[in-house]
Enzyme design. Structure first.
Site, PDB file in Angstrom:
ATOM      1  N   ASP A  33       0.850  -1.188   0.000  1.00 44.59           N
ATOM      2  CA  ASP A  33       0.000   0.000   0.000  1.00 44.59           C
ATOM      3  C   ASP A  33       0.889   1.242   0.000  1.00 44.59           C
ATOM      4  O   ASP A  33       1.884   1.309   0.719  1.00 44.59           O
ATOM      5  CB  ASP A  33      -0.910  -0.006   1.238  1.00 44.59           C
ATOM      6  CG  ASP A  33      -2.049   0.984   1.113  1.00 44.59           C
ATOM      7  OD1 ASP A  33      -3.210   0.546   1.022  1.00 44.59           O
ATOM      8  OD2 ASP A  33      -1.777   2.207   1.096  1.00 44.59           O
ATOM      9  N   ILE A  34       0.510   2.232  -0.799  1.00 47.69           N
ATOM     10  CA  ILE A  34       1.312   3.454  -0.939  1.00 47.69           C
ATOM     11  C   ILE A  34       1.311   4.281   0.361  1.00 47.69           C
ATOM     12  O   ILE A  34       2.220   5.071   0.595  1.00 47.69           O
ATOM     13  CB  ILE A  34       0.795   4.292  -2.132  1.00 47.69           C
ATOM     14  CG1 ILE A  34       1.859   5.216  -2.684  1.00 47.69           C
ATOM     15  CG2 ILE A  34      -0.470   5.053  -1.779  1.00 47.69           C
ATOM     16  CD1 ILE A  34       1.499   5.823  -4.036  1.00 47.69           C
ATOM     17  N   ASN A  91     -12.581  -3.288   2.595  1.00 47.75           N
ATOM     18  CA  ASN A  91     -13.516  -2.164   2.669  1.00 47.75           C
ATOM     19  C   ASN A  91     -14.460  -2.228   1.473  1.00 47.75           C
ATOM     20  O   ASN A  91     -14.023  -2.476   0.340  1.00 47.75           O
ATOM     21  CB  ASN A  91     -12.745  -0.838   2.663  1.00 47.75           C
ATOM     22  CG  ASN A  91     -11.863  -0.682   3.876  1.00 47.75           C
ATOM     23  OD1 ASN A  91     -12.229  -1.072   4.975  1.00 47.75           O
ATOM     24  ND2 ASN A  91     -10.680  -0.116   3.682  1.00 47.75           N
ATOM     25  N   GLU A  99     -12.155   3.344  -1.135  1.00 50.71           N
ATOM     26  CA  GLU A  99     -11.751   4.468  -1.984  1.00 50.71           C
ATOM     27  C   GLU A  99     -11.530   4.038  -3.426  1.00 50.71           C
ATOM     28  O   GLU A  99     -11.799   4.810  -4.348  1.00 50.71           O
ATOM     29  CB  GLU A  99     -10.456   5.094  -1.442  1.00 50.71           C
ATOM     30  CG  GLU A  99     -10.649   5.791  -0.102  1.00 50.71           C
ATOM     31  CD  GLU A  99      -9.316   6.212   0.510  1.00 50.71           C
ATOM     32  OE1 GLU A  99      -8.271   6.071  -0.154  1.00 50.71           O
ATOM     33  OE2 GLU A  99      -9.343   6.666   1.663  1.00 50.71           O
ATOM     34  N   VAL A 100     -10.985   2.845  -3.606  1.00 48.38           N
ATOM     35  CA  VAL A 100     -10.672   2.375  -4.969  1.00 48.38           C
ATOM     36  C   VAL A 100     -11.689   1.294  -5.351  1.00 48.38           C
ATOM     37  O   VAL A 100     -11.767   0.251  -4.694  1.00 48.38           O
ATOM     38  CB  VAL A 100      -9.234   1.821  -5.041  1.00 48.38           C
ATOM     39  CG1 VAL A 100      -8.939   1.326  -6.456  1.00 48.38           C
ATOM     40  CG2 VAL A 100      -8.224   2.879  -4.621  1.00 48.38           C
ATOM     41  N   HIS A 104     -10.111  -5.329  -3.400  1.00 54.20           N
ATOM     42  CA  HIS A 104      -8.771  -5.547  -2.860  1.00 54.20           C
ATOM     43  C   HIS A 104      -8.878  -5.974  -1.418  1.00 54.20           C
ATOM     44  O   HIS A 104      -9.766  -5.538  -0.694  1.00 54.20           O
ATOM     45  CB  HIS A 104      -7.904  -4.285  -2.971  1.00 54.20           C
ATOM     46  CG  HIS A 104      -8.556  -3.034  -2.462  1.00 54.20           C
ATOM     47  ND1 HIS A 104      -9.506  -2.345  -3.188  1.00 54.20           N
ATOM     48  CD2 HIS A 104      -8.403  -2.359  -1.292  1.00 54.20           C
ATOM     49  CE1 HIS A 104      -9.897  -1.283  -2.488  1.00 54.20           C
ATOM     50  NE2 HIS A 104      -9.268  -1.273  -1.336  1.00 54.20           N
ATOM     51  N   HIS A 106      -6.732  -5.812   2.031  1.00 56.61           N
ATOM     52  CA  HIS A 106      -5.582  -5.269   2.755  1.00 56.61           C
ATOM     53  C   HIS A 106      -5.069  -6.346   3.704  1.00 56.61           C
ATOM     54  O   HIS A 106      -5.865  -6.934   4.458  1.00 56.61           O
ATOM     55  CB  HIS A 106      -5.994  -4.083   3.637  1.00 56.61           C
ATOM     56  CG  HIS A 106      -6.521  -2.888   2.924  1.00 56.61           C
ATOM     57  ND1 HIS A 106      -5.782  -1.728   2.778  1.00 56.61           N
ATOM     58  CD2 HIS A 106      -7.730  -2.627   2.369  1.00 56.61           C
ATOM     59  CE1 HIS A 106      -6.517  -0.811   2.145  1.00 56.61           C
ATOM     60  NE2 HIS A 106      -7.708  -1.335   1.892  1.00 56.61           N
TER      61      HIS A 106
HETATM   62  P1  5GP Z   1      -9.646   1.379   0.263  1.00 61.61           P
HETATM   63  O1  5GP Z   1      -9.945   2.567   1.115  1.00 61.61           O
HETATM   64  O2  5GP Z   1     -10.272   1.495  -1.089  1.00 61.61           O
HETATM   65  O3  5GP Z   1      -9.927   0.079   0.959  1.00 61.61           O
HETATM   66  O4  5GP Z   1      -8.067   1.355   0.098  1.00 61.61           O
HETATM   67  C1  5GP Z   1      -7.398   1.802  -1.045  1.00 61.61           C
HETATM   68  C2  5GP Z   1      -5.920   1.772  -0.695  1.00 61.61           C
HETATM   69  O5  5GP Z   1      -5.201   1.939  -1.888  1.00 61.61           O
HETATM   70  C3  5GP Z   1      -5.494   2.870   0.260  1.00 61.61           C
HETATM   71  O6  5GP Z   1      -4.970   2.283   1.453  1.00 61.61           O
HETATM   72  C4  5GP Z   1      -4.415   3.645  -0.520  1.00 61.61           C
HETATM   73  O7  5GP Z   1      -3.318   4.023   0.279  1.00 61.61           O
HETATM   74  C5  5GP Z   1      -4.016   2.658  -1.598  1.00 61.61           C
HETATM   75  N1  5GP Z   1      -3.594   3.273  -2.843  1.00 61.61           N
HETATM   76  C6  5GP Z   1      -4.237   4.250  -3.532  1.00 61.61           C
HETATM   77  N2  5GP Z   1      -3.569   4.564  -4.652  1.00 61.61           N
HETATM   78  C7  5GP Z   1      -2.490   3.750  -4.697  1.00 61.61           C
HETATM   79  C8  5GP Z   1      -1.425   3.592  -5.633  1.00 61.61           C
HETATM   80  O8  5GP Z   1      -1.342   4.263  -6.666  1.00 61.61           O
HETATM   81  N3  5GP Z   1      -0.492   2.662  -5.335  1.00 61.61           N
HETATM   82  C9  5GP Z   1      -0.556   1.880  -4.206  1.00 61.61           C
HETATM   83  N4  5GP Z   1       0.421   0.994  -4.008  1.00 61.61           N
HETATM   84  N5  5GP Z   1      -1.543   2.007  -3.301  1.00 61.61           N
HETATM   85  C10 5GP Z   1      -2.505   2.928  -3.551  1.00 61.61           C
END
Ligand code: 5GP
Length: 119
Positions: A33-34, A91, A99-100, A104, A106
């Site tokens: 994760d970034i 999530n 968010e994405v 996925h 985590h």
């Molecule tokens: P969500 O909130 O959708 O469960 O988590 C999305 C995750 O994707 C976040 O923890 C965020 O830090 C990670 N993320 C977003 N953009 C990128 C990216 O371009 N590269 C990587 N490695 N992680 C990302």
């Protein structure tokens, strides 16, 4: 909601945005994760176009489902998470804080992760 192939993880899968590949096979890709929330914070994503864990469970083939969850287990083991344990989070949607919009998981570990839900 329809799958949007312009989401960040779709771009990573197509190689349009770089990532550090920790694992890849026919069904899954894993990368750090970034914005890590633990010493080990890895994202595992299926290669197919699925919005969420719910969408994946309903629409993915048995082979995709088996392949993806085997990859999750391999990634956990290969990154030292098996002995002391870890948390897996998927999530989902607005209330889940997703968010994405590409499914996925985590994987968080390397220290005690704390209460299951905060706030
Ligand atoms: P969500 O909130 O959708 O469960 O988590 C999305 C995750 O994707 C976040 O923890 C965020 O830090 C990670 N993320 C977003 N953009 C990128 C990216 O371009 N590269 C990587 N490695 N992680 C990302």
């Amino acid at each position: 909601m329809a799958y949007d192939d312009q989401n960040i993880f779709a771009k990573i899968l197509r190689g349009e945005i770089p990532c550090t590949k920790l694992y890849e096979d026919e069904y899954a890709l894993a990368f750090p994760d970034i914005n890590p929330h633990a010493p080990v914070h890895i994202l595992v994503i299926p290669k197919g176009p699925y919005l969420s864990i719910e969408d994946f469970g309903l629409r993915a083939s048995p082979e995709e489902i088996t392949g993806f969850y085997r990859a999750v287990s391999k990634v956990a083991a290969e990154n030292g998470l098996s002995t002391d344990g870890f948390r897996a989070i998927a999530n989902t949607g607005a209330n889940g804080g997703q968010e994405v919009p590409h499914f996925h998981v985590h994987l968080l570990g390397g220290k005690p992760i704390g209460p299951m839900v905060s706030g």
